[in-house]
Design an enzyme around this catalytic site. Sequence first.
Site, mmCIF file in Angstrom:
data_model
loop_
_atom_site.group_PDB
_atom_site.id
_atom_site.type_symbol
_atom_site.label_atom_id
_atom_site.label_comp_id
_atom_site.label_asym_id
_atom_site.label_seq_id
_atom_site.Cartn_x
_atom_site.Cartn_y
_atom_site.Cartn_z
ATOM 1 N N ASP A 97 0.872 -1.177 0.000
ATOM 2 C CA ASP A 97 0.000 0.000 0.000
ATOM 3 C C ASP A 97 0.911 1.230 0.000
ATOM 4 O O ASP A 97 2.128 1.105 0.067
ATOM 5 C CB ASP A 97 -0.959 -0.031 1.189
ATOM 6 C CG ASP A 97 -0.231 0.013 2.531
ATOM 7 O OD1 ASP A 97 1.014 0.071 2.545
ATOM 8 O OD2 ASP A 97 -0.903 -0.019 3.571
ATOM 9 N N ASP A 283 -8.086 -7.261 -0.111
ATOM 10 C CA ASP A 283 -7.181 -7.615 0.984
ATOM 11 C C ASP A 283 -7.872 -7.247 2.282
ATOM 12 O O ASP A 283 -8.721 -6.349 2.293
ATOM 13 C CB ASP A 283 -5.871 -6.813 0.916
ATOM 14 C CG ASP A 283 -6.061 -5.383 1.391
ATOM 15 O OD1 ASP A 283 -6.543 -4.550 0.604
ATOM 16 O OD2 ASP A 283 -5.777 -5.084 2.572
ATOM 17 N N CYS A 321 -14.037 -28.459 6.160
ATOM 18 C CA CYS A 321 -12.794 -27.727 5.849
ATOM 19 C C CYS A 321 -11.640 -28.713 5.692
ATOM 20 O O CYS A 321 -11.493 -29.637 6.479
ATOM 21 C CB CYS A 321 -12.482 -26.724 6.956
ATOM 22 S SG CYS A 321 -10.971 -25.774 6.656
ATOM 23 N N CYS A 323 -8.414 -27.784 5.710
ATOM 24 C CA CYS A 323 -7.153 -27.158 6.110
ATOM 25 C C CYS A 323 -6.389 -28.061 7.079
ATOM 26 O O CYS A 323 -6.938 -28.991 7.672
ATOM 27 C CB CYS A 323 -7.391 -25.776 6.713
ATOM 28 S SG CYS A 323 -7.722 -25.745 8.484
ATOM 29 N N CYS A 326 -8.018 -28.230 10.637
ATOM 30 C CA CYS A 326 -9.234 -29.027 10.770
ATOM 31 C C CYS A 326 -8.960 -30.520 10.589
ATOM 32 O O CYS A 326 -9.669 -31.353 11.140
ATOM 33 C CB CYS A 326 -10.296 -28.535 9.789
ATOM 34 S SG CYS A 326 -10.941 -26.915 10.255
ATOM 35 N N HIS A 352 -6.470 -21.557 9.769
ATOM 36 C CA HIS A 352 -7.813 -21.983 9.363
ATOM 37 C C HIS A 352 -8.556 -20.841 8.662
ATOM 38 O O HIS A 352 -9.138 -21.036 7.596
ATOM 39 C CB HIS A 352 -8.649 -22.473 10.551
ATOM 40 C CG HIS A 352 -10.103 -22.572 10.193
ATOM 41 N ND1 HIS A 352 -10.638 -23.638 9.498
ATOM 42 C CD2 HIS A 352 -11.112 -21.671 10.349
ATOM 43 C CE1 HIS A 352 -11.907 -23.401 9.258
ATOM 44 N NE2 HIS A 352 -12.229 -22.222 9.762
HETATM 45 ZN ZN LIG Z 1 -10.004 -25.481 8.713
#
Ligand SMILES: [Zn+2]
Length: 377
Positions: A97, A283, A321, A323, A326, A352
Amino acid sequence: MAFSFEIDKTAEGGGRRGRLTLPHGVVETPVFMPVGTAASVKAVPQDVLEEIGAGGKGAQIILANTYHLYLRPGHELAGRMGGVHRFMSWERPMLTDSGGFQVFSLSGLRKVTPEGVEFRSHLDGSKHFFSPEHSMDVQIALGADIAMVFDECVEHPASYERTRESMGLTHAWARRSKDHFENHKERVPWFEALGGDTQRLFGIVQGGMYVDLRKESAERLVEMDLPGYAIGGLAVGEPREVTREMIARTLEFLPKDKPRYVMGVGYPDEIEEYAKMGVDMMDCVLPTRAGRHGLLFTSTGRLNIKKLEYAEDQRPIDAVCECMVCKRYTRAYLRHLYASGEPLAGTLNSVHNLHFYLATMERIRAELAGVSGKAVS
Ligand SMILES: [Zn+2]
């Protein structure tokens, strides 16, 4: 790699499935950019960032804050280290930025003149001055793929007159930013290493919450023929319907063949809505900031991990999920980490949440391409 922006498909609602090619790689759009304020996406190591998201593809591009890096470790030091990419060992695209938004957030610590902004560091109270030219010098030394023009952000609410005056300053500063950038862009630390490639400078549309000012701002900036345009000054406390209207009305006046970036948004349902309206880049600190505060985003809504009800809950945060958090940890363990003030809590919660944001964008990209994506992965 030569800079380019290609659109494969535009959906009825205006959402575009495309591809932005930058010096450090290709970014599939629409894209969400995790925020790496001080050359670090808080609590998340770079190798993890490279693996989160649907299919383990990782974050395609991250954002770093010019104001913070200017103060610490200093842009000159970052430049001597080869630029922020090499300094933080992140080989993928990056955006900085302009420092404007952060300087303007230091209410009471700053003084604006047509020349630039004098401000005091939030770290030690020392005095500094940012002009458009200085912001360009700092961003060139940092060496992100995309730099942003130096702009003024008005507070919210702001009167029409105040907003119009500020917008005039933003346009004059955009012109000065572009002139200085064009004359000095070859100083970017990786200029020779990347075969004479340079950063690209994006403009920022201001105009507060006034549609006619947004239109005028977009038109003035488009005249400068920049390679991409951001919509700034939103998500500053206005109602969500107003944010949405300002985005919709501004998009009408931005070129369809250039990337369009809304700065600093938002919740998962907001990024989905804006991506489907035709915003290509977004963002926000929310996934990491909320994560550090125990707020988790899931396919069934928000979950506050600090609640007692999760103390013996053996389920993952989100059953669908994929990820790494998880797959491995229970809500009970994550609640324990949070309640005990363990630093790992911030890391796992952020991982996560970032995965959820990136997987959301992956699903939207598949939808925009006409391929049915999984609900959340
Ligand atoms: Zn997750």
